[in-house]
Scaffold this active site. Sequence first.
Site, PDB file in Angstrom:
ATOM      1  N   PHE A 283      73.037 -99.448   3.297  1.00  0.00           N
ATOM      2  CA  PHE A 283      73.823 -98.472   2.534  1.00  0.00           C
ATOM      3  C   PHE A 283      74.508 -97.441   3.437  1.00  0.00           C
ATOM      4  O   PHE A 283      75.585 -96.948   3.109  1.00  0.00           O
ATOM      5  CB  PHE A 283      72.931 -97.747   1.524  1.00  0.00           C
ATOM      6  CG  PHE A 283      72.579 -98.583   0.324  1.00  0.00           C
ATOM      7  CD1 PHE A 283      73.570 -98.979  -0.565  1.00  0.00           C
ATOM      8  CD2 PHE A 283      71.271 -98.975   0.069  1.00  0.00           C
ATOM      9  CE1 PHE A 283      73.268 -99.752  -1.687  1.00  0.00           C
ATOM     10  CE2 PHE A 283      70.955 -99.742  -1.042  1.00  0.00           C
ATOM     11  CZ  PHE A 283      71.954-100.134  -1.925  1.00  0.00           C
TER      12      PHE A 283
ATOM     13  N   THR B  63      68.231-105.887   2.295  1.00  0.00           N
ATOM     14  CA  THR B  63      68.496-105.189   3.555  1.00  0.00           C
ATOM     15  C   THR B  63      67.252-105.392   4.415  1.00  0.00           C
ATOM     16  O   THR B  63      66.249-105.932   3.948  1.00  0.00           O
ATOM     17  CB  THR B  63      68.730-103.668   3.366  1.00  0.00           C
ATOM     18  OG1 THR B  63      67.509-103.075   2.921  1.00  0.00           O
ATOM     19  CG2 THR B  63      69.845-103.356   2.385  1.00  0.00           C
TER      20      THR B  63
ATOM     21  N   GLY C 188      71.542 -92.838   9.602  1.00  0.00           N
ATOM     22  CA  GLY C 188      71.178 -94.213   9.193  1.00  0.00           C
ATOM     23  C   GLY C 188      72.445 -95.017   8.953  1.00  0.00           C
ATOM     24  O   GLY C 188      72.569 -95.741   7.958  1.00  0.00           O
TER      25      GLY C 188
ATOM     26  N   TYR D 143      56.255-100.175  -6.147  1.00  0.00           N
ATOM     27  CA  TYR D 143      57.396 -99.369  -5.712  1.00  0.00           C
ATOM     28  C   TYR D 143      57.350 -97.968  -6.335  1.00  0.00           C
ATOM     29  O   TYR D 143      56.787 -97.047  -5.773  1.00  0.00           O
ATOM     30  CB  TYR D 143      58.757-100.079  -5.962  1.00  0.00           C
ATOM     31  CG  TYR D 143      59.813 -99.418  -5.102  1.00  0.00           C
ATOM     32  CD1 TYR D 143      60.163 -99.923  -3.856  1.00  0.00           C
ATOM     33  CD2 TYR D 143      60.393 -98.205  -5.498  1.00  0.00           C
ATOM     34  CE1 TYR D 143      61.057 -99.254  -3.038  1.00  0.00           C
ATOM     35  CE2 TYR D 143      61.287 -97.538  -4.682  1.00  0.00           C
ATOM     36  CZ  TYR D 143      61.622 -98.067  -3.461  1.00  0.00           C
ATOM     37  OH  TYR D 143      62.488 -97.392  -2.642  1.00  0.00           O
TER      38      TYR D 143
ATOM     39  N   THR E  49      73.382 -99.898   9.386  1.00  0.00           N
ATOM     40  CA  THR E  49      73.132-101.083   8.548  1.00  0.00           C
ATOM     41  C   THR E  49      73.061-100.643   7.076  1.00  0.00           C
ATOM     42  O   THR E  49      73.048 -99.445   6.779  1.00  0.00           O
ATOM     43  CB  THR E  49      71.788-101.776   8.912  1.00  0.00           C
ATOM     44  OG1 THR E  49      70.736-100.814   8.811  1.00  0.00           O
ATOM     45  CG2 THR E  49      71.779-102.352  10.314  1.00  0.00           C
TER      46      THR E  49
ATOM     47  N   PHE F 251      69.116 -95.679  14.900  1.00  0.00           N
ATOM     48  CA  PHE F 251      68.140 -96.021  15.937  1.00  0.00           C
ATOM     49  C   PHE F 251      68.207 -97.524  16.154  1.00  0.00           C
ATOM     50  O   PHE F 251      67.615 -98.278  15.384  1.00  0.00           O
ATOM     51  CB  PHE F 251      66.747 -95.602  15.465  1.00  0.00           C
ATOM     52  CG  PHE F 251      65.807 -95.221  16.568  1.00  0.00           C
ATOM     53  CD1 PHE F 251      66.196 -95.252  17.903  1.00  0.00           C
ATOM     54  CD2 PHE F 251      64.512 -94.813  16.275  1.00  0.00           C
ATOM     55  CE1 PHE F 251      65.316 -94.878  18.912  1.00  0.00           C
ATOM     56  CE2 PHE F 251      63.625 -94.450  17.274  1.00  0.00           C
ATOM     57  CZ  PHE F 251      64.034 -94.476  18.595  1.00  0.00           C
TER      58      PHE F 251
ATOM     59  N   LEU G  18      68.856-104.427  -3.196  1.00  0.00           N
ATOM     60  CA  LEU G  18      69.694-105.292  -2.371  1.00  0.00           C
ATOM     61  C   LEU G  18      68.918-105.806  -1.180  1.00  0.00           C
ATOM     62  O   LEU G  18      67.958-105.181  -0.745  1.00  0.00           O
ATOM     63  CB  LEU G  18      70.879-104.475  -1.845  1.00  0.00           C
ATOM     64  CG  LEU G  18      72.033-104.329  -2.816  1.00  0.00           C
ATOM     65  CD1 LEU G  18      73.029-103.331  -2.304  1.00  0.00           C
ATOM     66  CD2 LEU G  18      72.717-105.681  -3.002  1.00  0.00           C
TER      67      LEU G  18
ATOM     68  N   ASP H 179      66.293 -91.139  17.802  1.00  0.00           N
ATOM     69  CA  ASP H 179      65.410 -90.828  16.681  1.00  0.00           C
ATOM     70  C   ASP H 179      65.924 -89.621  15.890  1.00  0.00           C
ATOM     71  O   ASP H 179      65.800 -88.479  16.327  1.00  0.00           O
ATOM     72  CB  ASP H 179      64.005 -90.564  17.231  1.00  0.00           C
ATOM     73  CG  ASP H 179      63.010 -90.282  16.127  1.00  0.00           C
ATOM     74  OD1 ASP H 179      63.384 -90.402  14.933  1.00  0.00           O
ATOM     75  OD2 ASP H 179      61.856 -89.944  16.447  1.00  0.00           O
TER      76      ASP H 179
HETATM   77  P1  NAI Z   1      68.446-100.264   6.395  1.00  0.00           P
HETATM   78  O1  NAI Z   1      67.171-100.724   7.009  1.00  0.00           O
HETATM   79  O2  NAI Z   1      69.546-101.248   6.241  1.00  0.00           O
HETATM   80  O3  NAI Z   1      69.049 -99.025   7.229  1.00  0.00           O
HETATM   81  C1  NAI Z   1      68.249 -98.043   7.801  1.00  0.00           C
HETATM   82  C2  NAI Z   1      69.058 -97.180   8.742  1.00  0.00           C
HETATM   83  O4  NAI Z   1      68.203 -96.147   9.257  1.00  0.00           O
HETATM   84  C3  NAI Z   1      69.607 -97.921   9.976  1.00  0.00           C
HETATM   85  O5  NAI Z   1      70.883 -97.386  10.307  1.00  0.00           O
HETATM   86  C4  NAI Z   1      68.608 -97.548  11.081  1.00  0.00           C
HETATM   87  O6  NAI Z   1      69.143 -97.584  12.409  1.00  0.00           O
HETATM   88  C5  NAI Z   1      68.301 -96.114  10.667  1.00  0.00           C
HETATM   89  N1  NAI Z   1      67.052 -95.601  11.219  1.00  0.00           N
HETATM   90  C6  NAI Z   1      65.781 -96.057  11.023  1.00  0.00           C
HETATM   91  N2  NAI Z   1      64.907 -95.264  11.692  1.00  0.00           N
HETATM   92  C7  NAI Z   1      65.637 -94.307  12.294  1.00  0.00           C
HETATM   93  C8  NAI Z   1      65.318 -93.193  13.135  1.00  0.00           C
HETATM   94  N3  NAI Z   1      64.065 -92.871  13.453  1.00  0.00           N
HETATM   95  N4  NAI Z   1      66.347 -92.440  13.609  1.00  0.00           N
HETATM   96  C9  NAI Z   1      67.646 -92.726  13.307  1.00  0.00           C
HETATM   97  N5  NAI Z   1      67.992 -93.743  12.496  1.00  0.00           N
HETATM   98  C10 NAI Z   1      67.004 -94.524  12.014  1.00  0.00           C
HETATM   99  O7  NAI Z   1      68.035 -99.599   5.012  1.00  0.00           O
HETATM  100  P2  NAI Z   1      68.699 -99.488   3.567  1.00  0.00           P
HETATM  101  O8  NAI Z   1      68.079-100.496   2.690  1.00  0.00           O
HETATM  102  O9  NAI Z   1      70.172 -99.364   3.652  1.00  0.00           O
HETATM  103  O10 NAI Z   1      68.083 -98.089   3.097  1.00  0.00           O
HETATM  104  C11 NAI Z   1      68.753 -96.852   3.172  1.00  0.00           C
HETATM  105  C12 NAI Z   1      68.267 -95.972   2.040  1.00  0.00           C
HETATM  106  O11 NAI Z   1      68.628 -96.593   0.796  1.00  0.00           O
HETATM  107  C13 NAI Z   1      66.747 -95.800   2.007  1.00  0.00           C
HETATM  108  O12 NAI Z   1      66.436 -94.486   1.602  1.00  0.00           O
HETATM  109  C14 NAI Z   1      66.308 -96.783   0.923  1.00  0.00           C
HETATM  110  O13 NAI Z   1      65.101 -96.437   0.325  1.00  0.00           O
HETATM  111  C15 NAI Z   1      67.477 -96.646  -0.041  1.00  0.00           C
HETATM  112  N6  NAI Z   1      67.616 -97.742  -1.007  1.00  0.00           N
HETATM  113  C16 NAI Z   1      67.527 -99.057  -0.630  1.00  0.00           C
HETATM  114  C17 NAI Z   1      67.602-100.061  -1.581  1.00  0.00           C
HETATM  115  C18 NAI Z   1      67.516-101.512  -1.198  1.00  0.00           C
HETATM  116  O14 NAI Z   1      67.316-102.342  -2.088  1.00  0.00           O
HETATM  117  N7  NAI Z   1      67.703-101.880   0.043  1.00  0.00           N
HETATM  118  C19 NAI Z   1      67.818 -99.743  -3.012  1.00  0.00           C
HETATM  119  C20 NAI Z   1      68.017 -98.341  -3.278  1.00  0.00           C
HETATM  120  C21 NAI Z   1      67.880 -97.377  -2.304  1.00  0.00           C
END
Ligand code: NAI
Length: 396
Positions: free
Chosen positions: A52, A274, A47, A234, A50, A73, A272, A110
């Site tokens: 975190f 995202t 991941g 949530y 983008t 992805f 945040l 994936d």
């Molecule tokens: P994001 O949407 O910015 O990033 C998601 C990442 O996962 C991207 O790199 C995307 O390409 C990848 N991805 C998605 N499906 C995929 C797949 N099937 N195969 C390979 N890669 C795949 O998300 P964000 O917000 O950075 O979230 C990351 C983690 O942080 C999550 O577990 C989220 O719950 C957690 N989190 C997020 C918060 C927020 O406020 N945004 C707060 C605290 C934790």
Amino acid sequence: MIIEPKTRGFICITSHPDGCAKSVSNQIEYIKSKDKINGAKKVLVIGASTGFGLASRITSAFGSNAATIGVFFEKPPSEGRTASSGWYNTAAFEKEANKEGLYAKSINGDAFSHAIKDETIALIKEDLGQIDMLVYSLASPVRTHPDTGIRYKSTLKPIGKKYTNKTVDFHTGEIKEISIEPCTEEDIANTIAVMGGEDWQMWVDALKNENLLSSNFKTVAYSYIGPKLTEPVYRKGTIGKAKDHLEQTAFTITDSLKDVNGKAYVSVNKALVTQSSSAIPVIPLYISLLYKVMKANGVQEGCIEQIHRLYSERLFIDQTPTDTEGRIRVDDWEMRDDIQEQVSKLWEQATTETLSEIGDLEGYRTEFFNLFGFNFDEINYKADTNEIVEIPSIKS
Ligand code: NAI
């Protein structure tokens, strides 16, 4: 082509390569302005394109001179159609890393599948030998189980009873009441299947079985708790059950890492903007009030500041501090009593009329468009821009 933002609900379907590069270089500059971190040197980020995950990759590479492999992805560009922002972010990241002589390779596909795990394993064997850290930062609405082929969809629903609260359309600033019907048992199971810890564990097992984990190996996944206000949708909703599962999985993974003296952590991060959080009802209104309060108190952070603090003040110090549940907390400033009290007061006052005054809707919008490479003052959005940008390590 001239690239402009085109939004569809909470998603932007275009992205700007130069703006994404700007966002990446801003994050790199931030990390370079800080002291070096004595962190892991060979890092795999799931991941990584983008949010975190990208911030983690940048912090490892530019904060600790780490070799990084990123899995994500994303949609590549085609003639007349922009790539998704994570593609452009990664292209920019790899170019900057290469300039500094840092190893950086990426795999687009994936992460839930056996095929992508096998491809990653082959790359680690060929180039790095072993890894000393795995960051698991995947956020996805769906998962096809690699053994059964069943496709699970996650949901964002309350458990037990209907939830009604305010939400904002952050494009228009209109505040409305929404009601979300309670989930079924199946919704809970499906959400756990997508966003729980099973795939994290599968990654660790697959890497361990091939002897690719160095001694003192660390792995970290990201979670969220948040305030009472958002609890029904949530932390006490379907996604919260998945996070409970993810957090429990950290203990199972740690048990399985005894022979490499490894440890699995969950870090609870702050709310945040995202691509993932924009999709959750109620959260954008909460975030726009939270940002206002955190900025006024001088404690606002973005993904890069959060991950820098996680690495430099939690993960890579002698004794990693955790809460009573064993979790690392970098949501501590968001959850401060004084911050939450102020947000709750504003929540009561928030209406379509008051929001622009009492909340940071502008900040929310700017960050939202920044995610897709838009709204950067330094970029000329009227200029003809080549949408075809390659990621150096990905052969097209
Ligand atoms: P994001 O949407 O910015 O990033 C998601 C990442 O996962 C991207 O790199 C995307 O390409 C990848 N991805 C998605 N499906 C995929 C797949 N099937 N195969 C390979 N890669 C795949 O998300 P964000 O917000 O950075 O979230 C990351 C983690 O942080 C999550 O577990 C989220 O719950 C957690 N989190 C997020 C918060 C927020 O406020 N945004 C707060 C605290 C934790």
